[in-house]
Design an enzyme around this catalytic site. Structure first.
Site, PDB file in Angstrom:
ATOM      1  N   GLU A 132      -5.395  -5.363  10.441  1.00  0.00           N
ATOM      2  CA  GLU A 132      -4.387  -4.332  10.703  1.00  0.00           C
ATOM      3  C   GLU A 132      -4.711  -3.618  12.008  1.00  0.00           C
ATOM      4  O   GLU A 132      -5.527  -2.690  12.030  1.00  0.00           O
ATOM      5  CB  GLU A 132      -4.393  -3.304   9.571  1.00  0.00           C
ATOM      6  CG  GLU A 132      -4.101  -3.886   8.211  1.00  0.00           C
ATOM      7  CD  GLU A 132      -3.556  -2.823   7.259  1.00  0.00           C
ATOM      8  OE1 GLU A 132      -2.441  -3.030   6.772  1.00  0.00           O
ATOM      9  OE2 GLU A 132      -4.210  -1.799   7.044  1.00  0.00           O
TER      10      GLU A 132
ATOM     11  N   GLU B 115      -7.028   4.402   7.772  1.00  0.00           N
ATOM     12  CA  GLU B 115      -6.869   5.842   7.484  1.00  0.00           C
ATOM     13  C   GLU B 115      -8.113   6.393   6.801  1.00  0.00           C
ATOM     14  O   GLU B 115      -8.492   7.543   7.013  1.00  0.00           O
ATOM     15  CB  GLU B 115      -5.598   6.070   6.646  1.00  0.00           C
ATOM     16  CG  GLU B 115      -4.350   5.862   7.492  1.00  0.00           C
ATOM     17  CD  GLU B 115      -3.120   5.393   6.729  1.00  0.00           C
ATOM     18  OE1 GLU B 115      -3.089   5.475   5.496  1.00  0.00           O
ATOM     19  OE2 GLU B 115      -2.175   4.918   7.394  1.00  0.00           O
TER      20      GLU B 115
ATOM     21  N   ASN C 204       0.867  -1.181   0.000  1.00  0.00           N
ATOM     22  CA  ASN C 204       0.000   0.000   0.000  1.00  0.00           C
ATOM     23  C   ASN C 204       0.901   1.228   0.000  1.00  0.00           C
ATOM     24  O   ASN C 204       1.490   1.561   1.023  1.00  0.00           O
ATOM     25  CB  ASN C 204      -0.886  -0.042   1.259  1.00  0.00           C
ATOM     26  CG  ASN C 204      -1.701   1.225   1.435  1.00  0.00           C
ATOM     27  OD1 ASN C 204      -1.794   2.047   0.524  1.00  0.00           O
ATOM     28  ND2 ASN C 204      -2.303   1.378   2.614  1.00  0.00           N
TER      29      ASN C 204
ATOM     30  N   GLY D 265       2.267   2.054  10.819  1.00  0.00           N
ATOM     31  CA  GLY D 265       3.196   3.177  10.690  1.00  0.00           C
ATOM     32  C   GLY D 265       3.869   3.580  11.994  1.00  0.00           C
ATOM     33  O   GLY D 265       4.486   4.633  12.083  1.00  0.00           O
TER      34      GLY D 265
ATOM     35  N   LYS E 129       0.078   4.258  -0.315  1.00  0.00           N
ATOM     36  CA  LYS E 129      -0.594   5.434   0.262  1.00  0.00           C
ATOM     37  C   LYS E 129      -0.400   6.655  -0.650  1.00  0.00           C
ATOM     38  O   LYS E 129      -0.292   6.498  -1.860  1.00  0.00           O
ATOM     39  CB  LYS E 129      -0.105   5.684   1.685  1.00  0.00           C
ATOM     40  CG  LYS E 129      -0.162   4.422   2.552  1.00  0.00           C
ATOM     41  CD  LYS E 129      -0.035   4.704   4.001  1.00  0.00           C
ATOM     42  CE  LYS E 129       0.031   3.387   4.760  1.00  0.00           C
ATOM     43  NZ  LYS E 129      -0.084   3.547   6.189  1.00  0.00           N
TER      44      LYS E 129
ATOM     45  N   HIS F   5      -9.547   0.864   4.738  1.00  0.00           N
ATOM     46  CA  HIS F   5      -8.284   1.045   5.472  1.00  0.00           C
ATOM     47  C   HIS F   5      -8.546   1.968   6.663  1.00  0.00           C
ATOM     48  O   HIS F   5      -9.356   2.887   6.587  1.00  0.00           O
ATOM     49  CB  HIS F   5      -7.230   1.643   4.530  1.00  0.00           C
ATOM     50  CG  HIS F   5      -5.861   1.650   5.109  1.00  0.00           C
ATOM     51  ND1 HIS F   5      -5.449   2.606   6.026  1.00  0.00           N
ATOM     52  CD2 HIS F   5      -4.809   0.812   4.938  1.00  0.00           C
ATOM     53  CE1 HIS F   5      -4.198   2.346   6.372  1.00  0.00           C
ATOM     54  NE2 HIS F   5      -3.789   1.261   5.739  1.00  0.00           N
TER      55      HIS F   5
ATOM     56  N   SER G 218       3.331  -2.365  10.371  1.00  0.00           N
ATOM     57  CA  SER G 218       4.785  -2.365  10.569  1.00  0.00           C
ATOM     58  C   SER G 218       5.434  -3.709  10.247  1.00  0.00           C
ATOM     59  O   SER G 218       6.369  -4.126  10.925  1.00  0.00           O
ATOM     60  CB  SER G 218       5.138  -1.916  11.992  1.00  0.00           C
ATOM     61  OG  SER G 218       4.673  -0.594  12.215  1.00  0.00           O
TER      62      SER G 218
HETATM   63  C1  PEP Z   1      -0.844  -0.025   6.091  1.00  0.00           C
HETATM   64  O1  PEP Z   1      -1.021   1.181   6.073  1.00  0.00           O
HETATM   65  O2  PEP Z   1      -1.647  -0.777   5.515  1.00  0.00           O
HETATM   66  C2  PEP Z   1       0.320  -0.535   6.808  1.00  0.00           C
HETATM   67  C3  PEP Z   1       0.339  -1.789   7.164  1.00  0.00           C
HETATM   68  O3  PEP Z   1       1.331   0.368   7.060  1.00  0.00           O
HETATM   69  P1  PEP Z   1       2.772   0.061   7.754  1.00  0.00           P
HETATM   70  O4  PEP Z   1       3.308  -1.183   7.137  1.00  0.00           O
HETATM   71  O5  PEP Z   1       3.594   1.266   7.416  1.00  0.00           O
HETATM   72  O6  PEP Z   1       2.508  -0.072   9.212  1.00  0.00           O
END
Ligand code: PEP
Length: 249
Positions: A167, A97, A9, A173, A11, A95, A212
């Site tokens: 997630e 976000e 992703n 992040g 973003k 997601h 992460s």
């Molecule tokens: C995401 O935004 O889907 C995600 C998993 O981000 P990160 O790997 O940066 O935590």
């Protein structure tokens, strides 16, 4: 055997030139991989150019959102047909976000999931609890409601085409990762919830972990029985790191 999927992703990152450059490197590193399936999800603006760069490789293209209507007066939105004609096969929906900054509810996610599936796109539906909810012992309540709400009314055939991404919001992040055991517990919960609502097809559903995930923690997570891949944010912007995660499946 369930399909394993590693998806990136990107973003709101990468101009078109940067996106093409990253894609070229990824094609060199993992472009011939069928197992696991590799999906990259650049921003809308780069989709067509990235699709051209992916020609001849086995990497699949995904988008980060889609609207729940076919066409019309919805300024700023993108329809499923627009994605399909740009070479897209997957779409990330719900997601955290989008839920947090754009007030997307389970109902809205559900409408998008249905529209995406009807059009022939494969949804990657994100669920996950916030830190406060985990600390209050509400992880299963929150994730269970998101699963029920986001997938309400889908047929068995549609569930089989749907990918879930667990997630935990507190791990996105932040550099904090759920331990493999913590993640496995929630993945098993999700699979059982799917089983109770949609039947045995739950065993076919790919459930990715996201939050992460990096080369040094990927194999521990990916070796759990109900973790069928990863949705990768930050590390998907670095070709070598993303390729190492693909290699660790
Ligand atoms: C995401 O935004 O889907 C995600 C998993 O981000 P990160 O790997 O940066 O935590």
């Amino acid at each position: 055997m369930r399909l394993k999927i590693i998806a990136g992703n990107w973003k709101m990152n990468k101009t078109n030139a940067e996106a093409v450059e990253l894609t070229r490197v990824l094609v060199d590193l993992v472009g011939d991989r069928e197992h696991p399936r590799v999906v990259i999800c650049p921003p809308f603006t780069a989709l067509s150019e990235v699709a051209r760069t992916l020609t001849g490789s086995k990497i699949h293209l995904g988008a980060q959102n889609v609207y729940s209507e076919e066409s019309g007066a919805f300024t700023g939105e993108i329809s499923p047909a627009m994605l399909l004609t740009s070479g897209v096969s997957y779409v990330i929906l719900g997601h955290s976000e989008r839920r947090e900054y754009f007030a997307e509810s389970d109902q809205m996610v559900n409408a998008k999931v249905k529209m995406a599936l009807q059009a022939g796109l494969l949804p990657i539906v994100c669920v996950g609890e916030r830190l406060k909810e985990r600390e209050a012992g509400l992880t299963e309540v929150v994730v269970g409601e998101q699963i029920d709400g986001s997938l309400a009314g889908l047929t068995e055939e549609q569930i089989a085409k749907t990918v879930i991404a667990y997630e935990p919001v507190w791990a996105i992040g932040t550099g904090k990762t759920a331990t493999p055991e913590m993640a496995q517990d929630v993945h098993a919960f999700i699979r059982n919830r799917l089983k109770s609502r949609h039947g045995a097809v739950a065993d076919e559903v790919t459930i990715q972990y996201g939050g992460s995930m990096k080369p040094d923690n990927a194999s521990g997570l990916l070796s759990q029985p109900d973790i069928d891949g990863g949705l990768i944010g930050g590390a998907s912007l670095k070709a070598e790191q993303f390729a190492k995660i693909v290699d660790s499946v």
